[in-house]
Design a protein around this motif. Structure first.
Motif, PDB file in Angstrom:
ATOM      1  N   ARG A  60      43.702  -2.404 -38.959  1.00 24.33           N
ATOM      2  CA  ARG A  60      43.575  -1.045 -39.469  1.00 24.33           C
ATOM      3  C   ARG A  60      44.026  -0.106 -38.357  1.00 24.33           C
ATOM      4  NH1 ARG A  60      37.972   0.453 -42.360  1.00 24.33           N
ATOM      5  NH2 ARG A  60      37.334   0.636 -40.196  1.00 24.33           N
ATOM      6  N   ARG A  79      44.357   3.665 -36.925  1.00 21.50           N
ATOM      7  CA  ARG A  79      43.749   4.976 -37.134  1.00 21.50           C
ATOM      8  C   ARG A  79      44.273   5.969 -36.103  1.00 21.50           C
ATOM      9  NH1 ARG A  79      37.754   4.813 -39.352  1.00 21.50           N
ATOM     10  NH2 ARG A  79      37.143   3.019 -38.117  1.00 21.50           N
ATOM     11  N   ASP A 130      43.503   9.457 -34.210  1.00 20.64           N
ATOM     12  CA  ASP A 130      42.473  10.454 -33.902  1.00 20.64           C
ATOM     13  C   ASP A 130      43.138  11.823 -33.891  1.00 20.64           C
ATOM     14  OD1 ASP A 130      40.622  12.154 -32.793  1.00 20.64           O
ATOM     15  OD2 ASP A 130      39.781  10.593 -31.474  1.00 20.64           O
ATOM     16  N   SER A 166      48.967   0.497 -42.550  1.00 20.03           N
ATOM     17  CA  SER A 166      48.378  -0.615 -41.793  1.00 20.03           C
ATOM     18  C   SER A 166      48.929  -1.977 -42.208  1.00 20.03           C
ATOM     19  CB  SER A 166      46.859  -0.616 -41.963  1.00 20.03           C
ATOM     20  OG  SER A 166      46.315   0.550 -41.374  1.00 20.03           O
TER      21      SER A 166
END
Lengths: 510, 290
Positions: free
Chosen positions: A12, A14, A16, A48
């Protein structure tokens, strides 16, 4: 149900958004197109499902705003039918295709190296400090004579000894670590350049793999072993003579008994020139050499290569399989100067996953049985043994030599030094680190001088460590460790494996 | 109790073989005269070597030596199975004439010269050959032209199994092979480029070629003078008639072949040819799941 996939992403990704500077570097860096910049918000939107956790974006994000984590998605537990096996079934149900993978076997088989411990001297037979005393790592590869004859020739007042025996040509390497074959086509030209420069500086050998030798590498020929595999790509008299030795590739640890299919997408103009095949065609290497169906045929090719090269050393690379000892004996009897053993953890640019993960045997066992068989038959001096396929550290090198190898070959470790993160997506040809790809925008990421420096650093460091190990063992030459099973002990191996390795359990003295 | 090293080293590697060892140094072979050279006579730019009983390594050294000394033609008499003649040999406008039967791997890795064999040849002729011409005025064995990437090979008679496997072409490097007689199974297997021409002269109604013709073929073309049954074909190839351009290409190759063999090209070309070609240059493109 069209276009629905059951295989959920392994990782996954991600972003920020508090840290992200919206610079777009991640989108630029990812070879697989995980990151797409959203025109409205200005932030990257990660997909992803394309991520292999290669950390290229993470490494180059100036704000350290990217997190790659394991997808915590839970699967109903089954020890037998693991999530990976379920995913494989889904992908094959979707495509009907053979699953491919890159790099080496990643399955949790017993790692024998990690169950072997080295000895050291205490009190008696004192250890040696390699920083202050000479420590010989230099190794000669090739056929050594059965006996040496010396004659004395008159010299002024007395006489001096002169070697009467005609020696075969040997390869001198300054450390018992050589580079395994990785073809131009599977890896980029800049990888080949890095390896060639590093091999020259280290006084060791690089191996072209079976994709021919790019013209830029001609200056490094004293440190290059050229390979002749079943596809015979780029093999011509000039190529054979462009190296210091020739290697016949019979098999590869990652895919014993399997040929190679370099997909047409990777055959760009430069690769096409070097392999001497048209752009965009698949480069197919047949599973066997169709001119080798027997040991006699192998002997014929070995001597054909010797005739064509003025009797340079010939190495024969075989995968470690169940009957490896008898096969290696045949290879030596066929006239090979070097037997290159590739264990089942060896890497690859692409192999069917089922073969990579389930065929062959560990290199540790292969070294031991081959060395023993050649000794039993009185022909150990006729060929050097190079061990490869799962050599990850200088400790592995020392243990392999103690089991009977003359030297080790490394491949995956070199690529890791160049930035490879073992994402195992080599076969896709989109390596973000510019290693296992031919896309110019990716290959230019690897500066050959920088690459060479890192490889020189790595092998130099391992060589220092080897010297430390030898010093601790109280010997001052790598020769003295070779085949010295007595300096190894096993921890947690079964009795039969110990017997095959010729190693006593830890806790038992001499 | 601690096991001693004799018991711990019972390594089950199979029975140890002792006695004579196969991989003896190259020069010392029983019954061979070792380093004795063949008698040489010179006439202009021609050198004639008597190869009777001369060890292959010495004979091949002698051929290279004569060429270095300026011989344009080297004639070998009494050849009897010496291997690797022309192996790795390079040079333009030089010729080796072989009287007798040469051994395996004739013209391996050769770049440029012309080799003329006046009798039969054995296995592995033109293995990975780069450029040049090999003419065989008799039959030849198995695995001819393996991985051949340039030059031409003409065989007057029949050939064995696995001929023309993995021949490949690149730009002006276009290998071509013309076989006068019949060929066995796996003709043109894995072929990636170049041209194979099979004439089937003197086949007397027998099959011109064996089975698995062009199996795994992904480049190049095979021309056969006569018919091939569907069951003889590899699954990656199909049959088509020749275009006008292909017809004239065949005429050119057959013309050159017939010139070397002293045959009538017009007579050979009277019978129709068929073309065998691969469906795709990426036969396994859909085999994998990416």
């Amino acid at each position: 149900m069209a276009e629905v996939t059951f295989t959920r992403p392994e990782f996954r990704v991600r972003i920020d958004k508090e840290l992200c500077q919206q610079c777009g570097r991640c989108a630029h860096q990812c070879g697989w197109g995980v990151h797409k910049m959203d025109e409205e918000t200005g932030y990257p939107v990660p997909d992803s499902s394309k991520c292999g956790a290669c950390h290229r974006c993470v490494t180059f994000c100036p704000a350290q705003a990217i997190l790659v984590e394991k997808n915590p998605l839970a699967y109903k537990h089954s020890d037998s039918f693991s999530p990976d096996l379920r995913k494989a079934v889904w992908r094959q149900a979707e495509t009907g295709g053979v699953l491919l993978a890159g790099m080496g076997n990643d399955k949790p088989y017993l790692r024998i190296f990690d169950h072997l411990l080295l000895d050291a001297c205490q009190v008696t037979n004192p250890s040696i400090d390699p920083l202050r005393e000479p420590m010989e790592l230099r190794t000669f590869l090739g056929r050594k004579p059965d006996k040496i004859e010396v004659e004395y020739v008159p010299d002024g007042n007395g006489s001096k000894p002169k070697l009467k025996t005609e020696m075969d040509r040997l390869l001198q390497i300054e450390t018992p670590i050589v580079f395994g074959g990785m073809s131009y086509g599977s890896v980029s030209l800049n990888v080949h350049r890095s390896l060639a420069m590093a091999a020259k500086e280290l006084g060791t050998l690089m191996n072209t793999g079976e994709g021919g030798l790019h013209a830029d590498l001609q200056p490094y020929q004293d440190n290059i072993v050229v390979q002749c595999a079943s596809g015979r790509f780029g093999v011509h008299a000039d190529y054979l003579n462009a190296g210091c030795a020739v290697e016949i590739k019979i098999g590869q640890g990652a895919k014993p008994g399997i040929g190679g299919h370099l997909p047409g997408e990777k055959i760009n103009e430069e690769v096409s020139v070097t392999r001497m095949i048209p752009q965009g065609t698949d480069a197919l290497s047949p599973a066997p050499h169709h001119d080798i169906y027997s040991i006699e045929d192998l002997r014929q090719l070995i001597y054909a290569l010797k005739e064509a090269t003025g009797y340079k050393p010939v190495s024969v690379k075989i995968a470690a399989v169940h009957n490896v000892a008898a096969i290696a004996s045949g290879v030596v009897r066929a006239g090979a100067d070097i037997v290159y053993l590739d264990g089942f953890r060896g890497g690859t640019g692409a192999a069917p996953t089922v073969i990579r993960d389930h065929v062959g045997i560990p290199i540790e066992l292969a070294i031991s049985v081959v060395d023993q068989r050649l000794r039993d038959e009185g022909i150990r001096n006729r060929a050097s043994v190079i061990a490869a396929g799962g050599i990850r550290s200088s400790a592995d090198v020392a243990k392999a030599i103690a089991l009977g190898a003359d030297a080790c070959a490394i491949g995956s470790a070199l690529l890791v030094a160049l930035g490879c993160h073992l994402c195992q997506k080599c076969h896709t040809g989109s390596c973000s680190w510019g290693i296992c790809t031919q896309k110019p925008e990716l290959t230019r990421r690897l500066d050959p001088e920088w690459g060479a420096e890192r490889i020189v650093n790595l092998v130099t460091a391992w060589s220092h460590e080897l010297a430390e190990i030898l010093g601790a063992l109280g010997v001052n030459a790598v020769e003295s460790l070779r085949g010295s099973h007595e300096r190894l002990r096993s921890l947690g191996l079964d009795q039969q494996t110990q017997e095959i390795l010729g190693v006593k359990p830890a806790g038992i003295g001499h | 109790m601690s096991p001693d090293s004799a018991t711990i080293r019972r390594v089950p590697t199979g029975p140890a073989r002792r006695g004579p060892i196969g991989a003896e140094p190259a020069r010392k072979v029983a019954g061979q005269p070792g380093t004795d050279k063949g008698a040489v006579t010179h006439e202009g730019s021609e050198a004639r070597i008597d190869a009777r009983g001369i060890y292959y390594k010495t004979l091949n050294e002698q051929i290279r030596e004569e060429m270095l000394n300026g011989a344009q033609t080297v004639i070998l008499e009494n050849v009897n199975g010496q291997r690797y003649i022309g192996g790795g040999l390079s040079g333009e406008d030089v010729r080796v004439v072989i009287n007798g039967v040469p051994g395996n791997d004739l013209a391996t890795f050769m770049t440029g010269p012309t080799l003329i064999v006046n009798e039969n040849a054995q296995d592995g002729v033109a293995n990975t050959m780069n450029r040049g011409l090999v003419v065989i005025n008799g039959d030849a064995g198995d695995v001819l032209g393996y991985g051949m990437r340039g030059g031409r090979l003409y065989v007057r008679g029949d050939v064995g199994y696995r001929v023309g496997i993995h021949m490949k072409a690149y730009e002006d490097q276009r290998p071509a092979m013309v076989i006068g007689g019949k060929a066995r199974d796996f003709f043109g297997e894995y072929m990636a480029g170049g041209e194979l021409v099979l004439l089937g002269l003197g086949s007397d109604g027998k099959d011109i070629v064996g089975s698995y013709l062009g199996t795994g073929m992904h480049g190049g073309v095979i021309y056969v003078r006569g018919e091939v049954a569907e069951h003889q074909l590899g699954k990656e190839v199909s049959i088509a008639p020749l275009s006008a351009a292909e017809q004239s290409r065949v005429a050119e190759l057959v013309g050159d072949f017939a010139g070397w063999m002293g045959l009538d090209a017009g007579e050979i070309l009277e019978r129709p040819f068929i073309k065998i070609f691969p469906y795709t240059h990426r036969p396994y493109g859909k085999l994998y799941a990416y």
